[in-house]
Structure formats: structure tokens, C-alpha cells
Design a protein around this motif. Structure first.
Motif: not given
Length: 233
Positions: A19-22, A58-62
Motif C-alpha cells: 500500500r505504501q509503495d503505491i 483488491v477490496n480496498e480498490g488499490l
């Protein structure tokens, strides 16, 4: 890297890293992240751990999964948007997670010759092993609109649910100003992070369906809180 001495599950740690990398831009819109085999070598974890972390992202939409190709960064489609301000409990529940609130302060104050309940909470999500703290919420609720609302236990009950169910008042619009702030010792302790980093803060008012101001609100979003802003151009 992953900390195997941490009580936080490995899949949650891996999820945070990706997540942080994104968010930091290491992986941009449309980029494919490393494959499961590559992640197994990089992080020394099982395929099951990787798939659980990917599934949650995926559920978070990222992320978006493409059968036979891999997992790609997807920042356009948003399933849940905290800026809708439907309330933290609704936001977390819609993601099939367990909301948790810890009351830091609850007292009656007088401001502009009017009495308010001041309610300060740190809020997060709970899994089997730990709680991930996400926001620090400060609410000023007018007692003229919600008499005796301070008698409720807001560590167990949702503020907005009480407004709806017991006072027949439905929050409708939030007028918010968003600004960056620097975290301090207090935010570090409450939101459980270590780095000296900027955070986002929302200040504003919440208006009911009857166009009555029902809350003055300040929300500090911690580094574990991830959301996207959606707008039409």
C-alpha cells in the motif's frame, strides 16, 4: 521488511508495504506489482500470506487482478470513499471489517454561550490479533439538539446511529476543509506510528437533512488510513 517478532500478522505487514509503495508512487496507475513467486523470494513468506494481502488490497480498490497476467495498480475505481463522510462505523462495516473506538475525552463544554458535548475518540479496525488505529476524531455536538446524548457509551455505540435512531436526526452533508498537519508525540502514541511525517486533517461542520448544524468535527487521519478522492471534471 517484515518483522516476525511483531504481533501484527505477516499478511497485514505485507499489505501495508505494498500500500505504501503505491501511495508513494513506487508503483503507478497501471503498473504490475511483483508476482507471487517474486514476493515469496523477496519477503520469505508463503503464497497464502501473499494472496491474503493482495485480496485485501483488491477490496480496498488499490489493486486489480487480471486472470493469467497478474496484479495491477488501479487507483480509479473506488468502492469506499471516506470523504463521503457517511460515518466511520458505516465506512468500516461496508468493508466487512470490525470498527473499534476508544473514548479519550467526553465532557460538557460551553462555547459561544451554547453547551456542547465534546467527544474525542481514536478509531480503528480490529482483527483477531490486534487493532489498527486509523483516525483521531473530535466532535462538538450541540445539547440543544441532542439533550442527554452525553449519557451514551461511545466506545460501544456509533454517534451517527444514536442521532438517527434516538433523535430522528440524519446527518446529510459535511462541509470540510482539508489541510496537512505535522504529527506530534500524541498522534504517534495514539495512532501507533514512529516516523515524523505529515498527516491530513479535516475540519468542518455536519448538517442534517433539516439543514441544522449537528456537529463540529475535526478528524486527523493517521498513516494507516488509505483513501482516494473522486471527483467529476
Amino acid at each position: 521488511m517484515l518483522n516476525r517478532n511483531d504481533y501484527t500478522p505477516l499478511y497485514v505487514q505485507l499489505q501495508r508495504i505494498i500500500r505504501q509503495d503505491i501511495i508513494s508512487g513506487k508503483y503507478k496507475e497501471g503498473d504490475m506489482i511483483p508476482s507471487e513467486s517474486q514476493m515469496m523470494k523477496i519477503y520469505g513468506v508463503t503464497r497464502t500470506t501473499i494472496r491474503k494481502a493482495i485480496s485485501d488490497l483488491v477490496n480496498e480498490g488499490l489493486l486489480m487482478q487480471v486472470q493469467g497476467k497478474g496484479n495491477f495498480v488501479c487507483l480509479r475505481e473506488v468502492k469506499h470513499n471516506i470523504w463521503n463522510f457517511s460515518g466511520f462505523t458505516d465506512y468500516v462495516t461496508k468493508k466487512n471489517e470490525i470498527p473499534v473506538s476508544k473514548v479519550l475525552e467526553k465532557r460538557i463544554i460551553t462555547q459561544d454561550e451554547q453547551q456542547f458535548m465534546k467527544l474525542v475518540r481514536v478509531r480503528g479496525v480490529k482483527n483477531k490479533l490486534s487493532t489498527l488505529w486509523l483516525t483521531i476524531d473530535t466532535s462538538l455536538v450541540p445539547l440543544s439538539v441532542f439533550p442527554d446524548i452525553d449519557q451514551h457509551d461511545f466506545s460501544q455505540q456509533s454517534l451517527y446511529s444514536i442521532m438517527k435512531q434516538q433523535y430522528n436526526t440524519v446527518p446529510k452533508n459535511a462541509l470540510l476543509q482539508i489541510e496537512p498537519i505535522m504529527g506530534d508525540k500524541n498522534t504517534k502514541e495514539l495512532l501507533e506510528y514512529e516516523e515524523d511525517i505529515p498527516l491530513l486533517q479535516a475540519n468542518g461542520t455536519v448538517i442534517s437533512e433539516d439543514e441544522v448544524e449537528i456537529e463540529q468535527v475535526k478528524v486527523i487521519y493517521g498513516p494507516h488510513m488509505n483513501f482516494k478522492i473522486v471527483t467529476n471534471i
